[in-house]
Design an enzyme around this catalytic site. Structure first.
Site, PDB file in Angstrom:
ATOM      1  N   ASN A  92       0.873  -1.183   0.000  1.00  0.00           N
ATOM      2  CA  ASN A  92       0.000   0.000   0.000  1.00  0.00           C
ATOM      3  C   ASN A  92       0.908   1.230   0.000  1.00  0.00           C
ATOM      4  OD1 ASN A  92      -1.786   2.061   0.557  1.00  0.00           O
ATOM      5  ND2 ASN A  92      -2.340   1.326   2.603  1.00  0.00           N
ATOM      6  N   LYS A 121       0.139   4.220  -0.258  1.00  0.00           N
ATOM      7  CA  LYS A 121      -0.503   5.404   0.346  1.00  0.00           C
ATOM      8  C   LYS A 121      -0.272   6.632  -0.550  1.00  0.00           C
ATOM      9  CE  LYS A 121      -0.233   3.192   4.810  1.00  0.00           C
ATOM     10  NZ  LYS A 121      -0.161   3.298   6.258  1.00  0.00           N
ATOM     11  N   HIS A 180      -9.570   0.913   4.867  1.00  0.00           N
ATOM     12  CA  HIS A 180      -8.302   1.122   5.582  1.00  0.00           C
ATOM     13  C   HIS A 180      -8.555   2.053   6.771  1.00  0.00           C
ATOM     14  CE1 HIS A 180      -4.229   2.386   6.517  1.00  0.00           C
ATOM     15  NE2 HIS A 180      -3.823   1.315   5.863  1.00  0.00           N
ATOM     16  N   GLU A 185      -6.974   4.450   7.892  1.00  0.00           N
ATOM     17  CA  GLU A 185      -6.781   5.885   7.595  1.00  0.00           C
ATOM     18  C   GLU A 185      -8.033   6.463   6.935  1.00  0.00           C
ATOM     19  OE1 GLU A 185      -3.025   5.432   5.565  1.00  0.00           O
ATOM     20  OE2 GLU A 185      -2.110   4.915   7.483  1.00  0.00           O
ATOM     21  N   GLU A 224      -5.264  -5.205  10.598  1.00  0.00           N
ATOM     22  CA  GLU A 224      -4.276  -4.152  10.829  1.00  0.00           C
ATOM     23  C   GLU A 224      -4.610  -3.395  12.112  1.00  0.00           C
ATOM     24  OE1 GLU A 224      -2.256  -2.887   6.909  1.00  0.00           O
ATOM     25  OE2 GLU A 224      -4.020  -1.661   7.183  1.00  0.00           O
ATOM     26  N   GLY A 267       2.408   2.172  10.860  1.00  0.00           N
ATOM     27  CA  GLY A 267       3.337   3.298  10.735  1.00  0.00           C
ATOM     28  C   GLY A 267       4.046   3.661  12.033  1.00  0.00           C
ATOM     29  N   SER A 323       3.438  -2.111  10.337  1.00  0.00           N
ATOM     30  CA  SER A 323       4.887  -2.112  10.560  1.00  0.00           C
ATOM     31  C   SER A 323       5.560  -3.428  10.160  1.00  0.00           C
ATOM     32  CB  SER A 323       5.214  -1.753  12.016  1.00  0.00           C
ATOM     33  OG  SER A 323       4.785  -0.429  12.297  1.00  0.00           O
TER      34      SER A 323
HETATM   35  P1  PGA Z   1       2.813   0.285   7.641  1.00  0.00           P
HETATM   36  O1  PGA Z   1       1.334   0.472   7.045  1.00  0.00           O
HETATM   37  O2  PGA Z   1       3.369  -0.973   7.053  1.00  0.00           O
HETATM   38  O3  PGA Z   1       3.556   1.500   7.196  1.00  0.00           O
HETATM   39  O4  PGA Z   1       2.663   0.193   9.131  1.00  0.00           O
HETATM   40  C1  PGA Z   1       0.503  -0.632   6.864  1.00  0.00           C
HETATM   41  C2  PGA Z   1      -0.818  -0.195   6.271  1.00  0.00           C
HETATM   42  O5  PGA Z   1      -1.323   0.873   6.654  1.00  0.00           O
HETATM   43  O6  PGA Z   1      -1.381  -0.891   5.425  1.00  0.00           O
END
Ligand code: PGA
Length: 256
Positions: A9, A11, A97, A99, A169, A175, A216
């Site tokens: 992803n 982003k 997601h 976010e 997740e 993140g 992460s």
């Molecule tokens: P990250 O994000 O690997 O940077 O923690 C994962 C995600 O949001 O899908």
């Protein structure tokens, strides 16, 4: 047999040049990995680069996905992207997601509508669920995640559910550099998510759906997740922007 699937992803990162460079850097290795038939990989660039990424990966077996979509098929929805527009370039779409849920106020109901619409348009949804830190600390992850799964798949039949990819997740792991533990993620996926699918559908549906871990994930910790019996790959954010790192994560998806 559930084939592991590793999705990157991206982003809101890359530009037209760096998106193409990233695909070029990934292409040879990922094409070879995917050709084994033992692992699948998906790249999820920002909308404007779907066209380029899809052109660059055509015929390689590397999958392409969008990071979101709207549920309506056309009309006066300024700024939104319809499923059919994504299908011109991609096969997968990330839905729900955290976010999107947190920053753009997407509700369980909207997530459910998007999943119905994606499936009706022959897109493969990667459905994200996961609890916030407070819920985790209060020991309420099971109730939270089951609730999200129930709401997300409301009204789907068993065959549609089998076609989903679910990504667990935990929000506190995204993140932050603080990934869940392999056994911890496996317990939520095996007990809460597969448990919810078994309650709503059947043991066989619960056993067929592919469920990723995300939050992460790096080349260093991927093995901890991939060896778990209920985890079928990863949804990778930050580490998917570095070619060597993402290749190593995808390689870890191969059976040991
Ligand atoms: P990250 O994000 O690997 O940077 O923690 C994962 C995600 O949001 O899908």
């Amino acid at each position: 047999m559930r084939i592991p699937i590793i999705a990157g992803n991206w982003k809101m990162n890359t530009n037209l040049t760096s998106a193409a460079e990233l695909v070029n850097a990934l292409q040879t290795e990922l094409t070879a990995l995917v050709a084994t038939g033992k692992v699948q990989t998906v790249l999820c660039p920002p909308f404007p680069y779907l066209d380029r990424v899809s052109a660059l990966t055509r015929g390689t077996g590397i999958g392409v996905g969008a990071q979101d979509m709207y549920f309506e098929s056309k009309g006066a929805f300024t700024g939104e992207v319809a499923p059919s527009m994504i299908l011109d370039f991609a096969e997968y779409v990330i839905i729900g997601h955290s976010e999107r849920r947190q920053l753009f106020h997407e509700t369980d109901e909207l997530v459910n509508k998007k999943i119905h619409s994606a499936l009706a348009n022959n897109l493969k949804p990667i459905v994200c669920v996961g609890e916030p830190l407070e819920t985790y600390e209060n020991g309420e992850t099971d109730v939270w995640v089951r609730g999200q799964v129930h709401a997300a798949i409301k009204g789907l039949d068993a065959e549609q559910v089998r076609g989903l990819i679910i990504a667990y997740e935990p929000i506190w792991a995204i993140g932050t550099g603080k990934a869940a533990t392999g056994p911890g993620a496996n317990a939520v996926i095996g007990i809460s998510i597969r448990g919810a699918l078994a309650d709503l559908y059947s043991q066989s549906v619960a056993a067929d759906v592919r469920i990723q871990y995300g939050g992460s994930v790096t080349a260093k910790n991927i093995d901890e997740f991939i060896v778990q019996p209920d985890i079928d790959g990863a949804l990778v954010g930050g580490a998917s922007l570095k070619a060597d790192e993402f290749i190593a994560i995808c390689r870890a998806g191969l059976p040991k």
